[in-house]
Scaffold this active site. Structure first.
Site, PDB file in Angstrom:
ATOM      1  N   ASN A 123       1.430   7.879   5.603  1.00 31.27           N
ATOM      2  CA  ASN A 123       2.885   7.503   5.608  1.00 31.27           C
ATOM      3  C   ASN A 123       3.111   6.195   6.653  1.00 31.27           C
ATOM      4  O   ASN A 123       4.049   5.463   6.437  1.00 31.27           O
ATOM      5  CB  ASN A 123       3.802   8.524   5.921  1.00 31.27           C
ATOM      6  CG  ASN A 123       3.581   9.488   7.323  1.00 31.27           C
ATOM      7  OD1 ASN A 123       2.163   9.187   7.661  1.00 31.27           O
ATOM      8  ND2 ASN A 123       4.342   9.856   7.931  1.00 31.27           N
TER       9      ASN A 123
ATOM     10  N   GLY B 266       2.917  18.466  10.778  1.00 35.73           N
ATOM     11  CA  GLY B 266       4.067  18.516   9.896  1.00 35.73           C
ATOM     12  C   GLY B 266       5.283  18.653  10.957  1.00 35.73           C
ATOM     13  O   GLY B 266       4.968  19.255  12.051  1.00 35.73           O
TER      14      GLY B 266
ATOM     15  N   GLU C 296      -1.345  15.925  15.729  1.00 38.10           N
ATOM     16  CA  GLU C 296      -0.035  15.676  15.360  1.00 38.10           C
ATOM     17  C   GLU C 296       0.329  16.027  13.869  1.00 38.10           C
ATOM     18  O   GLU C 296      -0.006  15.426  12.861  1.00 38.10           O
ATOM     19  CB  GLU C 296       0.442  14.153  15.663  1.00 38.10           C
ATOM     20  CG  GLU C 296       1.860  13.843  15.752  1.00 38.10           C
ATOM     21  CD  GLU C 296       2.439  13.319  14.685  1.00 38.10           C
ATOM     22  OE1 GLU C 296       3.369  14.098  13.842  1.00 38.10           O
ATOM     23  OE2 GLU C 296       2.254  11.979  14.311  1.00 38.10           O
TER      24      GLU C 296
ATOM     25  N   ASP D 148       0.753  -1.369  -0.098  1.00 35.68           N
ATOM     26  CA  ASP D 148       0.319   0.146   0.020  1.00 35.68           C
ATOM     27  C   ASP D 148       0.859   1.283  -0.080  1.00 35.68           C
ATOM     28  O   ASP D 148       0.805   2.324  -0.456  1.00 35.68           O
ATOM     29  CB  ASP D 148      -1.127  -0.084   1.282  1.00 35.68           C
ATOM     30  CG  ASP D 148      -2.302   0.551   1.047  1.00 35.68           C
ATOM     31  OD1 ASP D 148      -2.519   1.118  -0.258  1.00 35.68           O
ATOM     32  OD2 ASP D 148      -2.864   0.672   2.015  1.00 35.68           O
TER      33      ASP D 148
ATOM     34  N   LEU E 198     -16.797  23.309  19.762  1.00 40.88           N
ATOM     35  CA  LEU E 198     -16.162  23.159  21.014  1.00 40.88           C
ATOM     36  C   LEU E 198     -15.837  21.422  21.411  1.00 40.88           C
ATOM     37  O   LEU E 198     -16.258  21.046  22.540  1.00 40.88           O
ATOM     38  CB  LEU E 198     -17.360  23.614  22.075  1.00 40.88           C
ATOM     39  CG  LEU E 198     -17.293  25.249  21.875  1.00 40.88           C
ATOM     40  CD1 LEU E 198     -18.265  25.544  22.965  1.00 40.88           C
ATOM     41  CD2 LEU E 198     -15.950  25.745  22.078  1.00 40.88           C
TER      42      LEU E 198
ATOM     43  N   LYS F  78       4.281  24.617  18.236  1.00 43.71           N
ATOM     44  CA  LYS F  78       4.325  25.538  17.203  1.00 43.71           C
ATOM     45  C   LYS F  78       3.411  24.961  16.056  1.00 43.71           C
ATOM     46  O   LYS F  78       2.591  24.496  16.419  1.00 43.71           O
ATOM     47  CB  LYS F  78       5.704  25.842  16.837  1.00 43.71           C
ATOM     48  CG  LYS F  78       6.661  26.534  17.900  1.00 43.71           C
ATOM     49  CD  LYS F  78       7.907  27.249  17.265  1.00 43.71           C
ATOM     50  CE  LYS F  78       8.889  26.265  16.489  1.00 43.71           C
ATOM     51  NZ  LYS F  78      10.112  27.040  16.227  1.00 43.71           N
TER      52      LYS F  78
ATOM     53  N   PRO G   7      -8.930   6.158   7.436  1.00 40.73           N
ATOM     54  CA  PRO G   7      -7.778   6.123   6.893  1.00 40.73           C
ATOM     55  C   PRO G   7      -7.321   7.167   5.619  1.00 40.73           C
ATOM     56  O   PRO G   7      -8.536   7.749   5.062  1.00 40.73           O
ATOM     57  CB  PRO G   7      -7.368   4.996   6.639  1.00 40.73           C
ATOM     58  CG  PRO G   7      -8.740   4.497   6.191  1.00 40.73           C
ATOM     59  CD  PRO G   7      -9.772   5.050   6.787  1.00 40.73           C
TER      60      PRO G   7
ATOM     61  N   CYS H 261       7.209  12.563   9.489  1.00 40.50           N
ATOM     62  CA  CYS H 261       6.917  13.826  10.169  1.00 40.50           C
ATOM     63  C   CYS H 261       8.165  14.149  11.232  1.00 40.50           C
ATOM     64  O   CYS H 261       8.238  15.249  11.562  1.00 40.50           O
ATOM     65  CB  CYS H 261       5.686  13.914  10.705  1.00 40.50           C
ATOM     66  SG  CYS H 261       5.010  12.773  11.736  1.00 40.50           S
TER      67      CYS H 261
ATOM     68  N   GLU I 231       0.761  11.864  21.804  1.00 40.96           N
ATOM     69  CA  GLU I 231       0.439  10.579  21.631  1.00 40.96           C
ATOM     70  C   GLU I 231       1.267   9.685  22.437  1.00 40.96           C
ATOM     71  O   GLU I 231       2.244   9.973  22.476  1.00 40.96           O
ATOM     72  CB  GLU I 231       0.225  10.164  19.932  1.00 40.96           C
ATOM     73  CG  GLU I 231      -0.853  11.039  19.184  1.00 40.96           C
ATOM     74  CD  GLU I 231      -0.975  10.571  17.889  1.00 40.96           C
ATOM     75  OE1 GLU I 231      -0.373   9.935  17.121  1.00 40.96           O
ATOM     76  OE2 GLU I 231      -2.163  10.606  17.579  1.00 40.96           O
TER      77      GLU I 231
END
Length: 484
Positions: free
Chosen positions: A157, A257, A255, A97, A249, A457, A181, A289, A464
């Site tokens: 990725n 770049g 998570e 894949d 809300l 930032k 996905p 990333c 995670e």
């Protein structure tokens, strides 16, 4: 031709395989050959609504949330066992894949996915609240409970790992899930849907909707029945997702770049440093990333390190991901390959020196790009400042520790960083100054489910992995009982 047998290739909603409401399907392409391997259902808004309703019904019925943490943990342990038992097939699908080298898919993706479910199973066993000492004549305590329906939206990725990093803590806490996905890489998500069912996860607790981000993803973000959004992807789409969550809300973890700096000081062990540097930018064909595409080198060893890279990088095995010796496979798609080409061409126009690589590799019609090292770029170049997301490394010299830290922190991103040094005090000092969610010292990509990661930032917010991740999938209720 490789075949993919999962009749389905359909949506998994409420424990049942079904076609999209309008019958739409989309192609899945093998990036190592540029050929179509199968088609899968392409969900629309009606399908997303059905998946969210199934998740809500399962949650409200208490089929999962009402179980004790230990009971949920035992099911998650069975998930981990099944992943390990079926490692060969899952690794094959992930390689097919994404274009991942099969060795990498086995050693990293499948292993870490199994570890994810095992780790969060252990946390489910001990999910509890706390008593609080107060001056009141009362017993005060907290309880932690699930949020409800979680929307898990994952990128192309690391489909298997980044799904597990969301679904495992969500399930451990008692939530139900709708997983969307990436439209390019849906195969392991569909396989895992069946695996969850076999492990004993009740129907409706995990639902999988495949389809395009602007349609299925957008419908999931905006659905009023979703209680939390967990997203991994680009910063641009993350901003939009966070905006939608803010309008409604809803709690959200992002998570996003990254464009990590890898700092090599003059006192580093250069042999070990070079290995970490190469791993940092070619791992997963640079589609990582938390990769290290910006190399900052102390001026006394700058030329030496460049010469070592010029000799070593062309020797990294690039090719068919099905071969066990392959280290770097294809890019995940034609558009990702073109993006890398555009950045390298920009570097050439700006007068940069291409130390090695800098071109496509013509192989089997796949989307291959040679690992590339670029020197002599200004720090404000887009090639340095922006996320390339491919096997490209820029190299810059620095004169002292302050300059190294300033260069490392000079981009809008803050997901990961690395330090190569033999000075323990410097390692701690510099790690403390780097604006990043995780800092690796004298290696790269050391990851474990017990160690949280996430960004600052433009790289997002929330964490995670670790107990911090489980906390993001629970809500705290305080109970105060008067003792008067």
């Amino acid at each position: 031709m490789t075949t993919f047998e999962i009749d389905p290739g359909r949506l998994f909603i409420g424990g049942q395989w079904r076609e999209a409401a309008d019958g739409a399907r989309t192609e899945v392409v093998d990036p190592s050959r540029g050929t179509v391997v199968t088609t899968v259902a392409e969900a629309g808004a009606a399908d997303v609504d059905a998946a969210v309703q199934a998740a809500r019904a399962a949650f409200d019925a208490g089929q999962w949330s009402a179980l004790s943490g230990r009971e949920r943990g035992r099911v998650l342990l069975r998930v981990a066992e099944l992943i390990r038992a079926e490692a060969d097939e899952i690794a094959r699908l992930e390689s097919l894949d994404v274009g991942k080298p099969i060795t990498l898919a086995h050693a990293v993706d499948v292993t870490n996915a199994a570890n994810d479910y095992e780790y969060f199973a252990s946390l489910a066993f001990s999910l509890d609240g706390a008593t609080r000492d107060t001056p009141m004549n009362a017993l005060a305590y907290t309880r932690r409970g699930p949020l409800g329906v979680v929307a898990a939206i994952t990128p192309f990725n690391f489909p298997l790992i980044l799904a597990g990093s969301k679904i495992a803590p969500a399930l451990a806490a008692g939530n139900t899930v709708v997983h969307k996905p990436a439209d390019e890489t849906p195969l392991s998500a569909l396989y895992m849907a069946g695996l969850f069912q076999r492990a004993g996860v009740p129907d409706g607790v995990v639902n999988v909707v495949t389809g395009a981000g602007p349609v299925a993803g957008e419908a999931l973000l905006r659905h009023p029945g979703v209680d939390k959004i967990a997203f991994t992807g680009s910063t641009a789409i993350g901003r939009h997702a966070a905006s939608v969550a803010g309008e409604n809300l809803k709690p959200v973890t992002m998570e996003l770049g990254g464009n990590a700096a890898h700092i090599v000081f003059e006192d580093a062990d250069l042999e070990k440093a070079v290995g970490a540097v190469i791993k940092g930018f070619v791992f997963n064909t640079g589609q990582f990333c938390m990769g290290g595409p910006r190399l900052l080198v102390a001026r006394p060893v700058y030329r030496t390190l460049l010469n070592i890279l010029a000799e070593a990088v062309p020797g990294v095995p690039v090719g068919d991901p099905r071969k066990v010796e392959t280290v770097v496979g294809p890019m995940a798609g034609e558009k990702h390959l073109r993006k890398v080409e555009e950045y390298v061409e920009l570097a050439r126009k700006e007068g940069a020196r291409i130390v090695c690589g800098g071109e496509r590799l013509d192989l089997d019609g796949g989307y291959y790009y040679r690992p590339t090292v670029i020197a002599d770029l200004a720090n404000d170049s887009r090639v340095v400042q922006e996320e390339i997301f491919g096997p490209v490394l820029t190299v810059q010299p620095f004169d002292d520790e302050d300059e190294a830290v300033a260069l490392a922190n000079s981009t809008p991103y803050g997901l990961a960083s690395g330090v190569q040094t033999g000075n323990l005090a410097r390692a701690h000092r510099v790690a403390d100054r780097l604006q990043a969610g995780i800092v690796w010292v004298n290696d790269w990509a050391m990851l474990d489910p017990a160690v949280p990661f996430g960004g600052v930032k433009d790289s997002g917010f929330g964490r995670e992995y670790g107990p911090e991740a489980l906390g993001a999938y629970t809500k705290v209720k305080s109970v105060v009982v008067s003792l008067d």
